[in-house]
Design a protein around this motif. Structure first.
Motif, PDB file in Angstrom:
ATOM      1  N   CYS A  27     -11.232 -55.362   6.217  1.00  0.00           N
ATOM      2  CA  CYS A  27     -12.381 -56.178   5.818  1.00  0.00           C
ATOM      3  C   CYS A  27     -13.495 -55.322   5.232  1.00  0.00           C
ATOM      4  CB  CYS A  27     -12.889 -56.981   7.019  1.00  0.00           C
ATOM      5  SG  CYS A  27     -11.662 -58.119   7.689  1.00  0.00           S
ATOM      6  N   ILE A  53      -9.119 -58.193   2.747  1.00  0.00           N
ATOM      7  CA  ILE A  53      -9.677 -59.536   2.779  1.00  0.00           C
ATOM      8  C   ILE A  53     -11.091 -59.453   3.349  1.00  0.00           C
ATOM      9  CG2 ILE A  53      -8.686 -59.980   5.075  1.00  0.00           C
ATOM     10  CD1 ILE A  53      -8.202 -62.903   4.175  1.00  0.00           C
ATOM     11  N   ASN A  57     -13.234 -64.740   4.681  1.00  0.00           N
ATOM     12  CA  ASN A  57     -11.932 -65.290   4.285  1.00  0.00           C
ATOM     13  C   ASN A  57     -10.879 -65.088   5.367  1.00  0.00           C
ATOM     14  OD1 ASN A  57     -12.618 -66.468   1.829  1.00  0.00           O
ATOM     15  ND2 ASN A  57     -12.354 -64.547   0.722  1.00  0.00           N
ATOM     16  N   GLY A  71      -4.684 -67.760  -1.420  1.00  0.00           N
ATOM     17  CA  GLY A  71      -5.581 -66.616  -1.310  1.00  0.00           C
ATOM     18  C   GLY A  71      -5.163 -65.466  -2.201  1.00  0.00           C
ATOM     19  N   LYS A  76      -8.428 -63.631  -3.311  1.00  0.00           N
ATOM     20  CA  LYS A  76      -9.217 -63.559  -2.083  1.00  0.00           C
ATOM     21  C   LYS A  76      -8.608 -62.616  -1.068  1.00  0.00           C
ATOM     22  CE  LYS A  76     -11.377 -68.001  -2.624  1.00  0.00           C
ATOM     23  NZ  LYS A  76     -12.021 -69.084  -1.921  1.00  0.00           N
ATOM     24  N   LEU A  77      -7.335 -62.260  -1.267  1.00  0.00           N
ATOM     25  CA  LEU A  77      -6.696 -61.258  -0.421  1.00  0.00           C
ATOM     26  C   LEU A  77      -5.670 -60.507  -1.241  1.00  0.00           C
ATOM     27  CD1 LEU A  77      -3.612 -62.284   0.918  1.00  0.00           C
ATOM     28  CD2 LEU A  77      -5.191 -63.989   1.738  1.00  0.00           C
TER      29      LEU A  77
END
Length: 94
Positions: A27, A53, A57, A71, A76-77
């Motif tokens: 993260c 990520i 999220n 995602g 998003k990831l």
């Protein structure tokens, strides 16, 4: 929700399920969550697979509000390493 809170939540999910391999949720500046040996920790280590990520999220992913495939498609990831380990994560999210 902090990364430590998310790690505790994941540990609860691991208590009655098994997870093979090791996986890291990276993260960024918020920290990491490492799943290994059927436990979750915030201590960084090398893993079979890494998912980059955001903390927000990750919370959405764990609550089912973010579909993993969506995602990835939306950026998003990002998954790197052993993809089969990442696919095994679906058992925990179910």
């Amino acid at each position: 929700m902090t990364v430590a809170d998310l790690a505790d939540r994941i540990s609860g999910a691991l208590s009655d399920k098994s997870f093979n391999g090791s996986l890291k949720f990276d993260c960024g500046t918020d920290g990491v969550i490492v799943l290994a040996d059927n436990s979750a920790t915030t201590v960084d280590q090398d893993t079979d697979c890494t998912i980059q990520i955001s903390r927000d999220n990750l919370g959405k992913l764990l609550s089912g509000k973010l579909n993993p495939m969506t995602g990835v498609m939306m950026g998003k990831l990002k998954v790197s390493g052993d993809m089969s380990v990442a696919l095994g994560l679906s058992k925990l999210l179910a």
